[in-house]
Design a protein around this motif. Structure first.
Motif, mmCIF file in Angstrom:
data_model
loop_
_atom_site.group_PDB
_atom_site.id
_atom_site.type_symbol
_atom_site.label_atom_id
_atom_site.label_comp_id
_atom_site.label_asym_id
_atom_site.label_seq_id
_atom_site.Cartn_x
_atom_site.Cartn_y
_atom_site.Cartn_z
ATOM 1 N N GLY A 1 0.755 -1.049 -0.016
ATOM 2 C CA GLY A 1 0.112 -0.057 0.011
ATOM 3 C C GLY A 1 0.756 1.080 0.060
ATOM 4 O O GLY A 1 2.022 1.170 0.062
ATOM 5 N N ARG A 2 0.103 2.328 0.077
ATOM 6 C CA ARG A 2 0.911 3.544 -0.184
ATOM 7 C C ARG A 2 1.625 3.923 1.185
ATOM 8 O O ARG A 2 2.637 4.841 1.167
ATOM 9 C CB ARG A 2 -0.193 4.729 -0.158
ATOM 10 N N ALA A 3 1.428 3.305 2.263
ATOM 11 C CA ALA A 3 2.033 3.593 3.699
ATOM 12 C C ALA A 3 3.677 3.170 3.335
ATOM 13 O O ALA A 3 4.508 3.763 4.240
ATOM 14 C CB ALA A 3 1.579 2.739 4.662
ATOM 15 N N LEU A 4 3.792 2.493 2.591
ATOM 16 C CA LEU A 4 5.484 1.843 2.322
ATOM 17 C C LEU A 4 6.020 2.061 1.004
ATOM 18 O O LEU A 4 6.657 1.364 0.507
ATOM 19 C CB LEU A 4 5.475 0.394 2.715
ATOM 20 N N ASP A 5 5.165 3.026 0.248
ATOM 21 C CA ASP A 5 5.568 3.241 -1.106
ATOM 22 C C ASP A 5 6.732 4.465 -1.154
ATOM 23 O O ASP A 5 6.493 5.620 -1.381
ATOM 24 C CB ASP A 5 4.340 3.984 -1.799
ATOM 25 N N LEU A 6 7.870 3.958 -1.194
ATOM 26 C CA LEU A 6 9.095 4.955 -1.125
ATOM 27 C C LEU A 6 9.770 4.837 -2.408
ATOM 28 O O LEU A 6 10.024 3.527 -2.914
ATOM 29 C CB LEU A 6 10.125 4.374 0.274
ATOM 30 N N PRO A 7 10.391 5.836 -3.026
ATOM 31 C CA PRO A 7 11.199 5.648 -4.224
ATOM 32 C C PRO A 7 12.503 4.718 -3.664
ATOM 33 O O PRO A 7 13.112 5.172 -2.759
ATOM 34 C CB PRO A 7 11.541 7.159 -4.371
ATOM 35 N N ALA A 8 13.005 4.182 -4.766
ATOM 36 C CA ALA A 8 13.939 3.211 -4.898
ATOM 37 C C ALA A 8 15.196 3.822 -4.459
ATOM 38 O O ALA A 8 16.018 3.430 -3.417
ATOM 39 C CB ALA A 8 14.205 2.502 -6.302
ATOM 40 N N PRO A 9 15.564 5.189 -4.797
ATOM 41 C CA PRO A 9 16.832 5.939 -4.241
ATOM 42 C C PRO A 9 16.768 6.300 -2.767
ATOM 43 O O PRO A 9 17.531 6.126 -2.277
ATOM 44 C CB PRO A 9 16.735 7.186 -5.140
ATOM 45 N N VAL A 10 15.513 6.551 -2.388
ATOM 46 C CA VAL A 10 15.331 6.526 -0.773
ATOM 47 C C VAL A 10 15.620 5.565 -0.144
ATOM 48 O O VAL A 10 16.210 5.548 0.998
ATOM 49 C CB VAL A 10 13.861 7.165 -0.432
ATOM 50 N N ILE A 11 15.160 4.431 -0.657
ATOM 51 C CA ILE A 11 15.458 3.239 0.088
ATOM 52 C C ILE A 11 16.836 2.737 0.197
ATOM 53 O O ILE A 11 17.618 2.265 1.312
ATOM 54 C CB ILE A 11 14.699 1.790 -0.654
ATOM 55 N N LEU A 12 17.577 2.841 -1.034
ATOM 56 C CA LEU A 12 19.003 2.613 -1.187
ATOM 57 C C LEU A 12 19.857 3.413 -0.360
ATOM 58 O O LEU A 12 20.754 3.007 0.502
ATOM 59 C CB LEU A 12 19.631 2.772 -2.781
ATOM 60 N N VAL A 13 19.357 4.692 0.094
ATOM 61 C CA VAL A 13 20.322 5.381 0.614
ATOM 62 C C VAL A 13 20.089 5.254 2.230
ATOM 63 O O VAL A 13 20.912 5.295 3.032
ATOM 64 C CB VAL A 13 19.865 7.184 0.668
ATOM 65 N N ALA A 14 18.838 4.857 2.455
ATOM 66 C CA ALA A 14 18.345 4.399 4.038
ATOM 67 C C ALA A 14 19.325 3.182 4.364
ATOM 68 O O ALA A 14 19.705 3.220 5.378
ATOM 69 C CB ALA A 14 16.991 4.318 4.067
ATOM 70 N N ILE A 15 19.275 2.349 3.402
ATOM 71 C CA ILE A 15 19.914 1.118 3.458
ATOM 72 C C ILE A 15 21.632 1.349 3.818
ATOM 73 O O ILE A 15 22.137 0.838 4.751
ATOM 74 C CB ILE A 15 19.819 -0.086 2.715
ATOM 75 N N ALA A 16 22.061 2.125 3.008
ATOM 76 C CA ALA A 16 23.376 2.563 3.149
ATOM 77 C C ALA A 16 23.559 3.187 4.519
ATOM 78 O O ALA A 16 24.602 2.915 5.097
ATOM 79 C CB ALA A 16 23.853 3.351 2.131
ATOM 80 N N LEU A 17 22.928 4.203 4.921
ATOM 81 C CA LEU A 17 23.134 4.884 6.210
ATOM 82 C C LEU A 17 22.821 3.867 7.107
ATOM 83 O O LEU A 17 23.712 3.866 8.329
ATOM 84 C CB LEU A 17 22.109 6.058 6.220
ATOM 85 N N GLY A 18 21.771 2.902 7.145
ATOM 86 C CA GLY A 18 21.690 2.082 8.082
ATOM 87 C C GLY A 18 22.647 0.930 8.366
ATOM 88 O O GLY A 18 23.117 0.932 9.520
ATOM 89 N N SER A 19 23.294 0.650 7.250
ATOM 90 C CA SER A 19 24.350 -0.297 7.480
ATOM 91 C C SER A 19 25.714 0.258 8.126
ATOM 92 O O SER A 19 26.419 -0.478 8.630
ATOM 93 C CB SER A 19 24.499 -1.036 6.231
ATOM 94 N N THR A 20 25.682 1.521 7.613
ATOM 95 C CA THR A 20 27.098 2.393 7.946
ATOM 96 C C THR A 20 26.863 2.558 9.545
ATOM 97 O O THR A 20 27.869 2.506 10.338
ATOM 98 C CB THR A 20 27.045 3.942 7.179
ATOM 99 N N LEU A 21 25.714 2.929 9.864
ATOM 100 C CA LEU A 21 25.480 3.410 11.293
ATOM 101 C C LEU A 21 25.526 2.162 12.349
ATOM 102 O O LEU A 21 26.055 2.136 13.593
ATOM 103 C CB LEU A 21 24.270 4.043 11.794
ATOM 104 N N ALA A 22 24.770 1.007 11.704
ATOM 105 C CA ALA A 22 24.429 0.035 12.752
ATOM 106 C C ALA A 22 24.626 -1.448 12.315
ATOM 107 O O ALA A 22 24.071 -2.396 12.685
ATOM 108 C CB ALA A 22 22.963 -0.056 13.330
#
Length: 362
Positions: free
Chosen positions: A295-316
């Motif tokens: 649904g729309r609650a999790l409809d995030l653009p692919a670049p946003v997801i990639l950046v979020a994963i990169a930041l998440g893996s860097t931090l934790a």
């Protein structure tokens, strides 16, 4: 006057967004300072978003909270144990078949190298260099994946803490959340309840959606591998399902691994077929299945997801990479200042304890 009023509203809106940005920065800094404890807490909430709905369903059928929690968690443990027992023999047999294919593949490479004028000694040197490179890169990637985790003991302690918290959240999370909310001023309690409901809803919908989408991907990719007689079809299907919890990146890595195994075992033609099947399944999933489930609650653009994963893996590290997408989705839902869409058959909860998406009451 109207112009001044409009300017004042725009200024207040800009100030509000700036305040949100500052608070988010402070929250990230605080998270980093206490990440050893914060990550297990988030993982506990994440796991509880899976166990709470069945526990509440049992409670609605007359079972008390403690017994419902026990039944749900014993069922999860039994299911995981059964899955391991089913995967281990198949994986061992597949690795044996793959080992023979690797030996044959090495002979084929040597014959090809001889035809293009490379001697056996040169081929041996290149092979050794390739093995050394793989070994070095594996160590480097493993080190990067564990960024933020100083010792193996932290991993074990964090995992145990996450499981204990998830069990508690399943049984008494609503009471804990209510107690924490009551500590806030009266005027802030309703927004905190609403925000907590949004976050828990997004987490629950995310993990259930990923599980369903990953199962569909894994089933059809595993079926294709089985039809093509590729070794390790079932373990690769399971890895595809696991990879779904790491959006975009996980699907790519799982498909790449399946193609490599198919290439080594069956040749380039079968590998190309596996790649084509994987791309086709992922396109159908991305354009048809996933939008209907998430649904729309999790409809995030692919670049946003990639950046979020990169930041998440860097931090934790690994945990941060897995939690990045649902955390960003929850943050976006909160910033939009709207309640999540209701689950089928019910309205969105006002608190964490009002519906099946809430922690079970004692």
């Amino acid at each position: 006057m109207d112009l001044e009023g409009a300017l004042r509203r725009k200024t207040m809106k800009a100030g509000h967004r700036l305040l949100v940005l500052v608070l988010a920065t402070v929250a990230i800094w605080a998270f980093w300072q206490v990440r050893t404890v914060a990550i297990p807490v988030l993982l506990g909430v994440f796991i509880a978003s899976v166990t709470v709905p069945p526990a509440n369903a049992l409670i609605r059928r007359g079972m008390n909270g403690a017994l419902a929690t026990t039944v749900v968690w014993l069922g999860m443990v039994a299911g995981i144990a059964l899955l391991v027992l089913l995967l281990v023999p198949v994986t061992q047999a597949g690795i044996s078949d793959l080992g023979a294919s690797v030996d044959q593949f090495g002979v084929t490479l040597q014959e090809l190298a001889t035809k293009v004028g490379l001697g056996e000694s040169r081929v041996a040197d290149l092979t050794e260099q390739a093995r050394q490179w793989v070994s070095d890169e594996s160590g480097r990637l493993a080190g990067e994946a564990l960024t933020g985790v100083r010792t193996t003991g932290e991993i074990v302690i964090g995992a145990v803490l996450a499981l204990v918290l998830a069990i508690y959240f399943t049984h008494g999370g609503a009471h804990l959340f209510g107690w924490l909310t009551d500590l806030a001023p009266a005027s802030a309690r309703e927004p905190i309840h609403s925000g907590g409901s949004v976050i828990f809803h997004v987490f629950g919908r995310y993990v259930r959606g990923v599980a369903v989408v990953g199962f569909v991907d894994g089933f059809f990719i595993g079926l294709a591998l089985w039809i093509l007689d590729v070794p390790l079809a079932i373990p690769l299907a399971f890895l595809t399902w696991i990879g779904a919890f790491l959006p975009i990146v996980g699907a790519f890595l799982a498909g790449l691994l399946a193609a490599i195994v198919a290439f080594v075992a069956k040749g380039w033609l079968v590998a190309l077929i596996v790649v084509a099947v994987t791309i086709a399944i992922q396109q159908l999933e991305g354009h048809i299945l996933a939008p209907q489930i998430y649904g729309r609650a999790l409809d995030l653009p692919a670049p946003v997801i990639l950046v979020a994963i990169a930041l998440g893996s860097t931090l934790a590290g690994i945990a941060g990479a897995f939690l990045a997408a649902p955390l960003v989705s929850a943050a976006v839902a909160l910033l939009q200042h709207r309640s999540p869409p209701p689950e089928p058959g019910g309205a969105p909860p006002k608190t964490l304890g009002d519906t099946g998406d809430a922690p079970a009451k004692n």
